[in-house]
Scaffold this active site. Structure first.
Site, PDB file in Angstrom:
ATOM      1  N   GLY A   8      38.101  63.996  19.479  1.00 22.03           N
ATOM      2  CA  GLY A   8      37.094  64.930  18.964  1.00 22.03           C
ATOM      3  C   GLY A   8      37.418  65.201  17.494  1.00 22.03           C
ATOM      4  O   GLY A   8      37.200  66.289  16.970  1.00 22.03           O
ATOM      5  N   TYR A 142      29.985  77.828  28.564  1.00 16.81           N
ATOM      6  CA  TYR A 142      31.114  77.514  27.668  1.00 16.81           C
ATOM      7  C   TYR A 142      32.324  78.395  28.012  1.00 16.81           C
ATOM      8  O   TYR A 142      33.445  77.892  28.172  1.00 16.81           O
ATOM      9  CB  TYR A 142      30.648  77.758  26.228  1.00 16.81           C
ATOM     10  CG  TYR A 142      31.693  77.552  25.154  1.00 16.81           C
ATOM     11  CD1 TYR A 142      32.184  76.286  24.851  1.00 16.81           C
ATOM     12  CD2 TYR A 142      32.153  78.630  24.400  1.00 16.81           C
ATOM     13  CE1 TYR A 142      33.113  76.107  23.839  1.00 16.81           C
ATOM     14  CE2 TYR A 142      33.078  78.451  23.379  1.00 16.81           C
ATOM     15  CZ  TYR A 142      33.552  77.196  23.104  1.00 16.81           C
ATOM     16  OH  TYR A 142      34.468  77.014  22.097  1.00 16.81           O
TER      17      TYR A 142
HETATM   18  P1  NAD Z   1      32.790  70.229  16.916  1.00 16.73           P
HETATM   19  O1  NAD Z   1      31.569  70.276  17.739  1.00 16.73           O
HETATM   20  O2  NAD Z   1      32.669  70.424  15.459  1.00 16.73           O
HETATM   21  O3  NAD Z   1      33.538  68.857  17.169  1.00 16.73           O
HETATM   22  C1  NAD Z   1      33.674  68.291  18.443  1.00 16.73           C
HETATM   23  C2  NAD Z   1      33.846  66.785  18.264  1.00 16.73           C
HETATM   24  O4  NAD Z   1      33.942  66.218  19.573  1.00 16.73           O
HETATM   25  C3  NAD Z   1      32.650  66.134  17.572  1.00 16.73           C
HETATM   26  O5  NAD Z   1      33.078  65.346  16.480  1.00 16.73           O
HETATM   27  C4  NAD Z   1      32.025  65.268  18.665  1.00 16.73           C
HETATM   28  O6  NAD Z   1      31.472  64.057  18.178  1.00 16.73           O
HETATM   29  C5  NAD Z   1      33.229  65.000  19.567  1.00 16.73           C
HETATM   30  N1  NAD Z   1      32.822  64.647  20.911  1.00 16.73           N
HETATM   31  C6  NAD Z   1      31.777  65.154  21.619  1.00 16.73           C
HETATM   32  N2  NAD Z   1      31.702  64.529  22.800  1.00 16.73           N
HETATM   33  C7  NAD Z   1      32.698  63.627  22.847  1.00 16.73           C
HETATM   34  C8  NAD Z   1      33.119  62.684  23.820  1.00 16.73           C
HETATM   35  N3  NAD Z   1      32.460  62.507  24.980  1.00 16.73           N
HETATM   36  N4  NAD Z   1      34.203  61.926  23.549  1.00 16.73           N
HETATM   37  C9  NAD Z   1      34.854  62.051  22.359  1.00 16.73           C
HETATM   38  N5  NAD Z   1      34.482  62.913  21.397  1.00 16.73           N
HETATM   39  C10 NAD Z   1      33.426  63.697  21.653  1.00 16.73           C
HETATM   40  O7  NAD Z   1      33.819  71.256  17.548  1.00 16.73           O
HETATM   41  P2  NAD Z   1      35.012  72.032  16.814  1.00 16.73           P
HETATM   42  O8  NAD Z   1      34.447  73.244  16.208  1.00 16.73           O
HETATM   43  O9  NAD Z   1      35.819  71.091  16.002  1.00 16.73           O
HETATM   44  O10 NAD Z   1      35.819  72.531  18.112  1.00 16.73           O
HETATM   45  C11 NAD Z   1      36.851  71.757  18.683  1.00 16.73           C
HETATM   46  C12 NAD Z   1      37.388  72.505  19.879  1.00 16.73           C
HETATM   47  O11 NAD Z   1      37.793  73.818  19.492  1.00 16.73           O
HETATM   48  C13 NAD Z   1      36.389  72.698  21.027  1.00 16.73           C
HETATM   49  O12 NAD Z   1      37.066  72.624  22.249  1.00 16.73           O
HETATM   50  C14 NAD Z   1      35.888  74.099  20.809  1.00 16.73           C
HETATM   51  O13 NAD Z   1      35.471  74.681  22.008  1.00 16.73           O
HETATM   52  C15 NAD Z   1      37.133  74.773  20.289  1.00 16.73           C
HETATM   53  N6  NAD Z   1      36.809  75.982  19.524  1.00 16.73           N
HETATM   54  C16 NAD Z   1      36.165  75.902  18.323  1.00 16.73           C
HETATM   55  C17 NAD Z   1      35.827  77.058  17.626  1.00 16.73           C
HETATM   56  C18 NAD Z   1      35.111  77.017  16.316  1.00 16.73           C
HETATM   57  O14 NAD Z   1      34.718  78.083  15.803  1.00 16.73           O
HETATM   58  N7  NAD Z   1      34.920  75.853  15.703  1.00 16.73           N
HETATM   59  C19 NAD Z   1      36.164  78.302  18.166  1.00 16.73           C
HETATM   60  C20 NAD Z   1      36.784  78.359  19.412  1.00 16.73           C
HETATM   61  C21 NAD Z   1      37.135  77.180  20.072  1.00 16.73           C
HETATM   62  N1  SER Z   2      32.903  79.313  17.485  1.00 20.06           N
HETATM   63  C1  SER Z   2      32.791  79.085  18.885  1.00 20.06           C
HETATM   64  C2  SER Z   2      31.383  79.228  19.345  1.00 20.06           C
HETATM   65  O1  SER Z   2      30.668  80.010  18.755  1.00 20.06           O
HETATM   66  C3  SER Z   2      33.655  80.064  19.634  1.00 20.06           C
HETATM   67  O2  SER Z   2      34.309  79.396  20.625  1.00 20.06           O
HETATM   68  O3  SER Z   2      31.017  78.568  20.263  1.00 20.06           O
END
Ligand code: NAD
Ligand code: SER
Length: 316
Positions: A8, A142
């Site tokens: 990811g 989620y």
């Molecule tokens: P994002 O959506 O920006 O990136 C996710 C990546 O996963 C994307 O590049 C997508 O192409 C890839 N992906 C989707 N399906 C896939 C698959 N089947 N196989 C391989 N890759 C795949 O998400 P992010 O913001 O970078 O978040 C990453 C993690 O952190 C997630 O688990 C999210 O829940 C968690 N998280 C993020 C935030 C935030 O604010 N960004 C907050 C809390 C938790």
């Molecule tokens: N930034 C994330 C969302 O809004 C929190 O997990 O989904």
């Protein structure tokens, strides 16, 4: 020999995490993997694999054949997108986790990072200074997937000794890539409209407080947690992490200090219902006590950095 895979890797966190990990253990030792055909420029500095986390056998071959020792599993659907595709979100957010946890159980991986979220909390959780241990009744798919994931991480640690570590990230704010479909995305979108000189229509109401964090703090927290001695990691579900809490009105006022003409209006949509169930601020004293967590960025600094660095070309 350490070899890390970030799955990811092309998302909001992965694009920055890969760069940081490569600077630590060498470009060739950090494998970026994502379902996307192509990824951003920053990932071209080392190995990139197109990989679907749901293709279990491909994932196992990728990890075993490349002798990967640590995985950061970031592939998931975020809160707002997940509400539109609930069953697929459940599948994506859970199946990939089991594939990676099982590789840990079989002894292929020394360490696993899997992110949880403030979404594990729900409307019955105390909203102010939300404790590590409290009522958790998430109402989004989620949040349900993150809460179930936390339980399974702890289970694999307790029963199979898998060294899995996790953080409940707040909303993350960054400028190198766009956010991927979350409820906290407004706090990134707003900077692009401010930079374009346009009015921003916020999808949350003006007084909706949520915990947020500048990405550099989040990446540092992730690395500090993963590099901490194993015996210091007392929590194997997921650590609360607080960051900085603010409302849309407060961030808009901070932006106006630097962009006096900036205007914001409010048109809450389905994401308001999600935000209303999440904490407004987080108590992260366990992370401070166990592995020395301390944030660096406050709202003023975060706004200054974002306004200086957002590139509106990312929007096209
Ligand atoms: P994002 O959506 O920006 O990136 C996710 C990546 O996963 C994307 O590049 C997508 O192409 C890839 N992906 C989707 N399906 C896939 C698959 N089947 N196989 C391989 N890759 C795949 O998400 P992010 O913001 O970078 O978040 C990453 C993690 O952190 C997630 O688990 C999210 O829940 C968690 N998280 C993020 C935030 C935030 O604010 N960004 C907050 C809390 C938790
Ligand atoms: N930034 C994330 C969302 O809004 C929190 O997990 O989904």
């Amino acid at each position: 020999m350490r070899k890390i895979a970030v799955i990811g890797a092309c998302g909001q966190i992965g694009t920055e995490l890969v760069v940081k990990l490569r600077s630590m253990i060498g470009d060739a030792n950090v494998f970026a993997a994502d379902i996307k055909d192509e990824c951003s420029e920053v990932l071209k500095s080392g190995p990139y694999h197109k990989l679907d986390i749901l293709e279990k056998e491909s994932v196992r071959s990728f990890i075993i054949n490349n002798e990967i020792t640590e995985v950061y599993l970031l592939a998931a659907l975020l809160s707002a997108t997940a509400e539109k595709h609930p069953m697929f979100a459940w599948q994506l957010n859970m199946e990939g986790l089991f594939t990676i946890l099982d590789l840990g159980k079989e002894g292929y991986l020394n360490k696993i990072f899997w992110p949880s979220s403030i979404a594990v909390f729900g409307p019955t959780t105390p909203r102010v200074d939300t404790p590590q241990y409290t009522i958790m009744e998430p109402t989004t798919v989620y949040g349900i997937s993150k809460q179930a994931g936390e339980r399974w991480c702890e289970y694999y640690y307790n029963n199979y000794g898998v060294d899995v570590r996790s953080i409940r990230y707040p909303g993350l704010i960054s400028y190198t890539s766009l956010p991927g479909g979350g409820t906290t995305d407004y706090a990134v979108d707003i900077f692009y409209q401010a930079k374009l000189g346009k009015e921003y229509t916020c999808f949350l109401s003006e007084n909706t407080a949520l915990p947020m964090m500048y990405m550099e703090d989040a990446i540092r927290a992730t690395i500090e947690l993963m590099e901490a001695p194993k015996e210091n990691i007392a929590i194997r579900s997921s650590y609360n992490l607080g960051g900085v809490s603010f409302t849309p009105k407060e961030i808009a006022e901070e932006i106006k200090k630097q962009v006096p003409d900036f205007q914001i209006t409010y048109a809450p949509d389905f994401r308001q219902k999600i935000a209303d169930t999440w904490p407004g601020s987080i108590n992260d004293e366990d992370a401070r006590k166990d592995w020395g967590w301390e944030e660096k960025y406050n709202l003023e600094e975060l706004v200054r950095i974002m306004l200086s660095n957002v590139d509106v070309n990312l929007l096209v």
